[in-house]
Design a protein around this motif. Structure first.
Motif, mmCIF file in Angstrom:
data_model
loop_
_atom_site.group_PDB
_atom_site.id
_atom_site.type_symbol
_atom_site.label_atom_id
_atom_site.label_comp_id
_atom_site.label_asym_id
_atom_site.label_seq_id
_atom_site.Cartn_x
_atom_site.Cartn_y
_atom_site.Cartn_z
ATOM 1 N N VAL A 71 -0.875 16.043 -3.423
ATOM 2 C CA VAL A 71 -1.010 15.280 -2.179
ATOM 3 C C VAL A 71 -2.477 14.893 -1.980
ATOM 4 O O VAL A 71 -2.790 13.750 -1.653
ATOM 5 N N ARG A 72 -3.371 15.843 -2.213
ATOM 6 C CA ARG A 72 -4.808 15.567 -2.075
ATOM 7 C C ARG A 72 -5.239 14.402 -2.954
ATOM 8 O O ARG A 72 -6.014 13.552 -2.547
ATOM 9 N N SER A 73 -4.744 14.390 -4.204
ATOM 10 C CA SER A 73 -5.228 13.375 -5.144
ATOM 11 C C SER A 73 -4.557 12.017 -4.936
ATOM 12 O O SER A 73 -5.158 10.988 -5.178
ATOM 13 N N LYS A 74 -3.295 12.011 -4.445
ATOM 14 C CA LYS A 74 -2.581 10.729 -4.343
ATOM 15 C C LYS A 74 -2.501 10.160 -2.936
ATOM 16 O O LYS A 74 -2.383 8.958 -2.763
ATOM 17 N N SER A 75 -2.501 11.024 -1.907
ATOM 18 C CA SER A 75 -2.217 10.516 -0.558
ATOM 19 C C SER A 75 -3.226 10.940 0.496
ATOM 20 O O SER A 75 -2.919 10.880 1.679
ATOM 21 N N ASP A 76 -4.390 11.411 0.095
ATOM 22 C CA ASP A 76 -5.338 11.881 1.115
ATOM 23 C C ASP A 76 -5.710 10.746 2.066
ATOM 24 O O ASP A 76 -6.105 9.664 1.621
ATOM 25 N N VAL A 104 0.841 -1.196 0.000
ATOM 26 C CA VAL A 104 0.000 0.000 0.000
ATOM 27 C C VAL A 104 0.877 1.246 0.000
ATOM 28 O O VAL A 104 0.654 2.190 -0.728
ATOM 29 N N LEU A 105 1.916 1.215 0.822
ATOM 30 C CA LEU A 105 2.796 2.378 0.890
ATOM 31 C C LEU A 105 3.506 2.606 -0.430
ATOM 32 O O LEU A 105 3.685 3.718 -0.871
ATOM 33 N N ARG A 106 3.935 1.511 -1.074
ATOM 34 C CA ARG A 106 4.651 1.653 -2.334
ATOM 35 C C ARG A 106 3.741 2.323 -3.359
ATOM 36 O O ARG A 106 4.168 3.145 -4.145
ATOM 37 N N ALA A 107 2.468 1.972 -3.263
ATOM 38 C CA ALA A 107 1.520 2.520 -4.231
ATOM 39 C C ALA A 107 1.213 3.991 -3.961
ATOM 40 O O ALA A 107 0.984 4.754 -4.862
ATOM 41 N N CYS A 108 1.236 4.392 -2.665
ATOM 42 C CA CYS A 108 0.727 5.748 -2.411
ATOM 43 C C CYS A 108 1.810 6.804 -2.285
ATOM 44 O O CYS A 108 1.541 7.963 -2.499
#
Length: 370
Positions: A290-295, A11-15
């Motif tokens: 950041v909003r679109s990828k890691s919210d 999950v972390l690798r993806a986000c």
């Protein structure tokens, strides 16, 4: 399915291209395979949504000049507070800096009390006398306005936990801006010497006021700053990642190994405070990315939907419910009366006979009752 196994590293690798939890002076890190039940997921979602909506409402009331003075908003960092609280007990202790609205809620304050405190009304959590930066409840020591000052106080709370031998711990939070304060290093030293049950957490939101971490710190590896204290660095936008690391840290403290340091890599959507538009030292595109990828809310929502743990309708119902709760609280916060002048000096001391307090000049006397 009611339960979900989530491989945190993927999950972390993806986000955010951070595929693991970085460790310092530790042989092993937190679990990478974790279980989240459906009920837990819905609870985390509701709490984060509530925090987000509460901060957006505070923004609105501030712009209408109903909230005045200092006001630092927590939107974007919700996964930090929710993940930490999911890993500790209500009987444990927590102290933070002045970006404190979220923690006041997770520690047991109500949205009504928080909103009314922001507007300086009698029904506020500090009776309208504390405002944004000074909210408290049981086992929550604020809201502290002086940069870094809460860190030695938190170690003091941890010393009390150790002294009383009650297996409790103190979570002590500060930002990347405060991380360069001398008093923090003095505190590390004492905490390590006395093996205090304290989790030092640096919420690294990449900017101390308007200064990026690269311009402020010779080393941005905040989790290694404890030198002789073990440390962890992880994705502070992933509620499960924060929860597992916090559990790991809490177990470390409770087993008598002394302090541990955590760095949560997070982000604030608003400026440092309401007087900072937040776009002079960073681009709107950066915030949007950041909003679109890691919210933190979107990450949890997508994870729950893709694992069939909740339906879109169900989450929408929670959103509607949360909005109503916030509207009711805002209504209360704008209609509740302000505290009368004669209450100004009350509660200076706990359990003390009434005393006179000097006003703005020697002849004006005010009364204080505890």
């Amino acid at each position: 399915s009611g339960k979900m196994l989530s491989n945190i590293s993927s999950v972390l690798r993806a986000c955010a291209q951070r595929n693991k939890c970085d460790v310092h002076k530790l042989d092993e890190g937190p679990a990478t395979q974790v279980v989240m039940t459906r009920d837990e997921g819905l609870q985390y979602y509701r709490t984060m949504q509530l925090m987000r909506r509460m901060e957006l409402k505070a923004d609105q009331l501030y712009k209408q000049k109903i909230i005045r003075g200092f006001c630092h908003l927590y939107d974007g960092q919700e996964a930090c507070a929710v993940g930490i609280e999911a890993a500790i007990n209500q009987t444990d202790h927590l102290i933070t800096a002045y970006r404190a609205h979220g923690y006041t809620y997770t520690r047991g304050g109500t949205v009504k009390e928080i909103m009314a405190e922001l507007t300086g009304r009698r029904g506020g959590i500090a009776k309208g006398k504390g405002g944004s930066m000074h909210m408290y409840c049981k086992n929550f020591y604020g809201g502290n306005g002086i940069v870094g000052a809460q860190v030695p106080l938190g170690a003091g709370v941890a010393l009390a936990c150790k002294y009383q031998g009650n297996n409790e711990l103190c979570v002590c939070l500060y930002g990347d801006g405060a991380a360069n304060q001398g008093q923090i290093f003095e505190t590390y030293n004492m905490a390590a010497l006395w093996k205090l049950p304290v989790i030092f957490i640096c919420e690294n939101n990449r900017y101390g006021m308007g200064t990026s971490v690269e311009r402020a710190a010779a080393s941005t590896d905040y989790y290694k700053r404890g030198e002789f204290i073990p440390g962890l660095r992880l994705d502070g936008m992933d509620v499960l990642c924060v929860r597992e690391a916090s559990r790991f840290a809490a177990d470390h403290c409770r087993s008598g190994k002394g302090p541990i340091l955590m760095e949560l890599q997070t982000y604030r959507y608003h400026g440092h405070s309401m007087s900072d538009p937040g776009v002079s030292y960073r681009t709107r595109e950066e915030i949007q990315e950041v909003r679109s990828k890691s919210d933190p809310i979107s990450l949890l929502k997508d994870r729950m939907l893709s694992n069939n743990m909740a339906s879109v309708e169900e989450l929408k119902d929670i959103d509607v419910e949360v909005r109503k709760q916030i509207e009711d609280a805002a209504q209360f916060a704008t209609t509740d009366p302000e505290p009368p002048l004669e209450e100004l000096c009350n509660h200076i001391f706990h359990n003390n006979p009434p005393l006179e307090v000097r006003g703005t000049h020697p002849w004006s006397k005010l009364k204080s009752i505890s």
